[in-house]
Motif scaffolding. Structure first.
Motif, PDB file in Angstrom:
ATOM      1  N   ALA A 100       1.242  -1.007   0.192  1.00  0.00           N
ATOM      2  CA  ALA A 100      -0.089   0.128   0.328  1.00  0.00           C
ATOM      3  C   ALA A 100       0.849   1.237  -0.398  1.00  0.00           C
ATOM      4  CB  ALA A 100      -0.596  -0.082   1.485  1.00  0.00           C
ATOM      5  N   GLU A 101       0.579   1.962  -0.961  1.00  0.00           N
ATOM      6  CA  GLU A 101       1.898   3.335  -0.083  1.00  0.00           C
ATOM      7  C   GLU A 101       1.191   4.645   0.367  1.00  0.00           C
ATOM      8  OE1 GLU A 101       2.359   6.858  -4.351  1.00  0.00           O
ATOM      9  OE2 GLU A 101       1.537   4.478  -4.694  1.00  0.00           O
ATOM     10  N   ALA A 102       1.687   5.065   0.273  1.00  0.00           N
ATOM     11  CA  ALA A 102       1.818   6.063   2.236  1.00  0.00           C
ATOM     12  C   ALA A 102       1.237   7.310   1.322  1.00  0.00           C
ATOM     13  CB  ALA A 102       3.511   6.333   2.385  1.00  0.00           C
ATOM     14  N   MET A 103       0.443   7.983   2.558  1.00  0.00           N
ATOM     15  CA  MET A 103       0.198   8.719   1.366  1.00  0.00           C
ATOM     16  C   MET A 103       0.723  10.117   2.358  1.00  0.00           C
ATOM     17  SD  MET A 103      -2.802   8.582  -0.631  1.00  0.00           S
ATOM     18  CE  MET A 103      -3.525   9.305  -0.822  1.00  0.00           C
ATOM     19  N   LEU A 104       0.307  11.304   1.454  1.00  0.00           N
ATOM     20  CA  LEU A 104       1.294  12.814   1.982  1.00  0.00           C
ATOM     21  C   LEU A 104       0.762  13.551   2.370  1.00  0.00           C
ATOM     22  CD1 LEU A 104       5.162  12.582   0.569  1.00  0.00           C
ATOM     23  CD2 LEU A 104       4.079  11.254   3.100  1.00  0.00           C
ATOM     24  N   SER A 105       0.650  14.830   3.312  1.00  0.00           N
ATOM     25  CA  SER A 105      -0.558  16.343   3.127  1.00  0.00           C
ATOM     26  C   SER A 105       1.084  16.857   2.344  1.00  0.00           C
ATOM     27  CB  SER A 105      -1.222  15.870   4.279  1.00  0.00           C
ATOM     28  OG  SER A 105      -1.048  17.124   4.567  1.00  0.00           O
ATOM     29  N   CYS A 106       0.020  17.853   1.883  1.00  0.00           N
ATOM     30  CA  CYS A 106       0.724  18.597   0.951  1.00  0.00           C
ATOM     31  C   CYS A 106       0.721  20.082   2.530  1.00  0.00           C
ATOM     32  CB  CYS A 106      -0.297  19.009  -0.166  1.00  0.00           C
ATOM     33  SG  CYS A 106      -0.200  20.974  -1.355  1.00  0.00           S
ATOM     34  N   ALA A 107       1.606  20.901   2.366  1.00  0.00           N
ATOM     35  CA  ALA A 107       2.448  21.548   3.532  1.00  0.00           C
ATOM     36  C   ALA A 107       1.140  23.183   2.617  1.00  0.00           C
ATOM     37  CB  ALA A 107       3.601  21.900   3.598  1.00  0.00           C
ATOM     38  N   HIS A 108       1.308  23.236   1.692  1.00  0.00           N
ATOM     39  CA  HIS A 108      -0.057  24.723   1.509  1.00  0.00           C
ATOM     40  C   HIS A 108      -1.680  24.165   1.116  1.00  0.00           C
ATOM     41  CE1 HIS A 108       0.171  28.092  -0.976  1.00  0.00           C
ATOM     42  NE2 HIS A 108      -0.655  27.755  -1.538  1.00  0.00           N
ATOM     43  N   CYS A 109      -2.051  23.403   0.355  1.00  0.00           N
ATOM     44  CA  CYS A 109      -3.550  22.936   0.605  1.00  0.00           C
ATOM     45  C   CYS A 109      -3.260  21.863   1.683  1.00  0.00           C
ATOM     46  CB  CYS A 109      -3.867  22.713  -0.778  1.00  0.00           C
ATOM     47  SG  CYS A 109      -3.234  21.568  -1.298  1.00  0.00           S
ATOM     48  N   LYS A 110      -3.117  20.766   2.185  1.00  0.00           N
ATOM     49  CA  LYS A 110      -3.463  20.286   3.069  1.00  0.00           C
ATOM     50  C   LYS A 110      -4.093  19.216   2.700  1.00  0.00           C
ATOM     51  CE  LYS A 110      -1.833  23.055   6.370  1.00  0.00           C
ATOM     52  NZ  LYS A 110      -0.438  23.172   6.279  1.00  0.00           N
ATOM     53  N   THR A 111      -4.006  18.931   1.493  1.00  0.00           N
ATOM     54  CA  THR A 111      -4.489  17.668   0.569  1.00  0.00           C
ATOM     55  C   THR A 111      -3.572  16.472   0.991  1.00  0.00           C
ATOM     56  OG1 THR A 111      -4.594  18.165  -1.638  1.00  0.00           O
ATOM     57  CG2 THR A 111      -6.635  18.993  -0.919  1.00  0.00           C
ATOM     58  N   TYR A 112      -4.528  15.434   0.348  1.00  0.00           N
ATOM     59  CA  TYR A 112      -3.117  14.044   0.558  1.00  0.00           C
ATOM     60  C   TYR A 112      -3.188  13.292  -0.381  1.00  0.00           C
ATOM     61  CZ  TYR A 112      -4.086  14.071   5.964  1.00  0.00           C
ATOM     62  OH  TYR A 112      -3.510  14.133   6.901  1.00  0.00           O
ATOM     63  N   PHE A 113      -2.597  13.017  -0.916  1.00  0.00           N
ATOM     64  CA  PHE A 113      -1.800  12.367  -2.365  1.00  0.00           C
ATOM     65  C   PHE A 113      -0.834  11.130  -1.952  1.00  0.00           C
ATOM     66  CE2 PHE A 113       1.209  15.998  -1.331  1.00  0.00           C
ATOM     67  CZ  PHE A 113       1.818  15.648  -1.373  1.00  0.00           C
ATOM     68  N   PRO A 114      -0.237  10.909  -3.381  1.00  0.00           N
ATOM     69  CA  PRO A 114       0.137   9.469  -3.033  1.00  0.00           C
ATOM     70  C   PRO A 114       1.656  10.076  -3.116  1.00  0.00           C
ATOM     71  CG  PRO A 114      -1.386   9.027  -5.085  1.00  0.00           C
ATOM     72  CD  PRO A 114      -1.252  10.300  -4.682  1.00  0.00           C
ATOM     73  N   ALA A 115       2.422   9.257  -2.276  1.00  0.00           N
ATOM     74  CA  ALA A 115       4.705   9.499  -1.650  1.00  0.00           C
ATOM     75  C   ALA A 115       4.400   9.642  -3.151  1.00  0.00           C
ATOM     76  CB  ALA A 115       4.715   9.156  -0.770  1.00  0.00           C
ATOM     77  N   SER A 116       4.604   8.393  -4.028  1.00  0.00           N
ATOM     78  CA  SER A 116       5.046   8.967  -5.867  1.00  0.00           C
ATOM     79  C   SER A 116       5.451  10.654  -6.423  1.00  0.00           C
ATOM     80  CB  SER A 116       4.355   7.397  -6.795  1.00  0.00           C
ATOM     81  OG  SER A 116       3.461   7.341  -6.254  1.00  0.00           O
ATOM     82  N   GLU A 117       3.854  10.449  -6.408  1.00  0.00           N
ATOM     83  CA  GLU A 117       3.592  12.045  -6.840  1.00  0.00           C
ATOM     84  C   GLU A 117       4.055  13.357  -5.638  1.00  0.00           C
ATOM     85  OE1 GLU A 117      -0.773  12.390  -7.735  1.00  0.00           O
ATOM     86  OE2 GLU A 117      -0.793  10.123  -8.542  1.00  0.00           O
ATOM     87  N   ALA A 118       5.049  12.729  -4.609  1.00  0.00           N
ATOM     88  CA  ALA A 118       5.289  14.160  -4.417  1.00  0.00           C
ATOM     89  C   ALA A 118       6.556  15.353  -5.130  1.00  0.00           C
ATOM     90  CB  ALA A 118       5.906  13.829  -2.409  1.00  0.00           C
ATOM     91  N   VAL A 119       6.367  16.483  -4.770  1.00  0.00           N
ATOM     92  CA  VAL A 119       7.402  17.237  -4.623  1.00  0.00           C
ATOM     93  C   VAL A 119       8.221  17.690  -3.858  1.00  0.00           C
ATOM     94  CG1 VAL A 119       7.931  19.613  -5.777  1.00  0.00           C
ATOM     95  CG2 VAL A 119       6.377  17.655  -7.598  1.00  0.00           C
ATOM     96  N   TYR A 120       9.402  17.814  -3.931  1.00  0.00           N
ATOM     97  CA  TYR A 120       9.910  18.236  -2.933  1.00  0.00           C
ATOM     98  C   TYR A 120      10.761  19.678  -2.363  1.00  0.00           C
ATOM     99  CZ  TYR A 120       9.239  13.612  -0.928  1.00  0.00           C
ATOM    100  OH  TYR A 120       8.209  12.738  -0.489  1.00  0.00           O
ATOM    101  N   ASP A 121      10.915  20.784  -1.640  1.00  0.00           N
ATOM    102  CA  ASP A 121      11.183  21.746  -1.392  1.00  0.00           C
ATOM    103  C   ASP A 121      13.072  21.264  -0.963  1.00  0.00           C
ATOM    104  OD1 ASP A 121      11.001  22.220   0.548  1.00  0.00           O
ATOM    105  OD2 ASP A 121      10.504  23.812   0.910  1.00  0.00           O
ATOM    106  N   SER A 122      13.359  22.235  -1.406  1.00  0.00           N
ATOM    107  CA  SER A 122      15.528  22.246  -0.066  1.00  0.00           C
ATOM    108  C   SER A 122      14.832  21.646   0.660  1.00  0.00           C
ATOM    109  CB  SER A 122      16.028  23.680  -0.271  1.00  0.00           C
ATOM    110  OG  SER A 122      15.859  24.661   0.197  1.00  0.00           O
ATOM    111  N   SER A 123      13.981  21.901   1.989  1.00  0.00           N
ATOM    112  CA  SER A 123      14.229  21.017   2.966  1.00  0.00           C
ATOM    113  C   SER A 123      13.192  19.910   3.398  1.00  0.00           C
ATOM    114  CB  SER A 123      13.280  22.402   4.093  1.00  0.00           C
ATOM    115  OG  SER A 123      11.964  22.374   3.902  1.00  0.00           O
ATOM    116  N   ASN A 124      13.456  19.168   2.142  1.00  0.00           N
ATOM    117  CA  ASN A 124      12.196  18.715   2.329  1.00  0.00           C
ATOM    118  C   ASN A 124      10.815  17.831   2.321  1.00  0.00           C
ATOM    119  OD1 ASN A 124      12.345  15.365   1.543  1.00  0.00           O
ATOM    120  ND2 ASN A 124      13.176  14.628   3.382  1.00  0.00           N
TER     121      ASN A 124
END
Length: 78
Positions: A39-63
């Motif tokens: 099962a793929e982990a879900m992450l919360s967007c730091a900007h809009c707080k929606t959940y999305f699959p970890a494979s689709e994440a975009v990271y900044d310099s502070s991870n």
């Protein structure tokens, strides 16, 4: 006339027996479904707080994880 009456009775008996046979039929026990392999982990967007699959994440310099490049660019650290 008697022949027609007997044919009707025989038809009714056969129809009743078939309906009882199909209603008393025992279903085979359901086999449990195999669990998902991974099962793929879900992450919360730091900007809009929606959940999305970890494979689709975009990271900044502070991870910090974001759901899109646009939200990474729009995010203001408070």
């Amino acid at each position: 006339m008697k022949l027609l009456l007997w044919a009707g009775i025989i038809f009714a008996v056969i129809w009743i027996l078939r309906s009882k046979k199909s209603s008393t039929k025992v279903d085979s026990p359901k086999t449990p479904q195999a669990p998902l392999e991974s099962a793929e982990a879900m992450l919360s967007c730091a900007h809009c707080k929606t959940y999305f699959p970890a494979s689709e994440a975009v990271y900044d310099s502070s991870n910090t994880a974001f759901c899109s490049i646009e939200h990474r660019a729009q995010h203001v650290v408070r």
